[in-house]
Design a protein around this motif. Structure first.
Motif: not given
Length: 222
Positions: A124-134, A65-69, A57-60
């Protein structure tokens, strides 16, 4: 002050003069505190499906995702601060919101909050480097959901190890006493010296001995 008045004018114009809490959040695109309270309740009860549905619901609504975390980590931080009266003063919140934090902090242990903060920081650290952020955010929620189960398993295993160590020490202690007694008895035994064999002196027979008498002495004088 001018910025607040200009924002008020925009919000009133967008809502046609009827300002509500929901309309303000929608127009400002701000994530509500209630989402974080609901997600935390789902994590505490290990209700993974509700947690993932809330994330969807938040992503929609257009949030990243990083704002939610980051918001969830701040929520855990506030819950941790509520456990101490000295750190409670550091929270700049209304009294009603502080009361809600106090109620939920009583349900969450400090170990749970610290572990969830650590998991959120790693995400939060891995989010920017991740290819599948969700997927990265979903995996973090899954780990957070079962933090309490992991803590209970670790506590049970540590108790078993302690009990095993105590049992082994109790079993070994009488054997060690017997060994010490045997050592002491061995040391206390007297040392027996072997008899030294000496070369016997030759015994002369009576026939070879020369007996001196008075007559023999007179003979010697002659």
């Amino acid at each position: 002050m001018r910025d607040a008045l200009s924002m008020f004018d925009r919000l009133s114009s967008f809502s046609e003069g009827k300002l509500t809490y929901a309309s303000v959040l929608e127009n400002l695109n701000v994530l509500d505190y209630d989402y974080f309270f609901k997600v935390t309740d789902a994590l505490l009860t290990e209700n993974l499906s509700d947690g993932l549905q809330l994330l969807d619901q938040i992503l929609k609504k257009g949030f990243e995702g990083d704002d939610f975390i980051l918001g969830l980590c701040e929520h855990f931080r506030n819950l941790l601060f509520c456990k101490d009266a000295n750190t409670l003063a550091l929270m700049e919140l209304s009294e009603n919101l502080k009361q809600k934090y106090n109620e939920q902090s009583s349900l969450a242990s400090a170990d749970f909050l610290v572990n969830c903060l650590n998991l959120g920081n790693q995400c939060d650290v891995q989010y920017k480097q991740s290819k599948n952020k969700r997927l990265t955010v979903e995996l973090t929620l899954i780990k957070m959901c079962y933090v309490n189960s992991v803590l209970t398993v670790e506590a049970d295993s540590s108790k078993k190890k302690l009990s095993e160590v105590k049992e082994k020490s109790e079993v070994r202690s009488p054997k060690s006493e017997v060994k010490t007694e045997e050592k002491i008895s061995v040391v206390s035994e007297p040392v027996v010296e072997k008899p030294v064999t000496r070369n016997p002196q030759p015994v002369t027979s009576a026939k070879s001995r020369k007996v001196l008498t008075l007559d023999s002495l007179n003979d010697l004088d002659d």
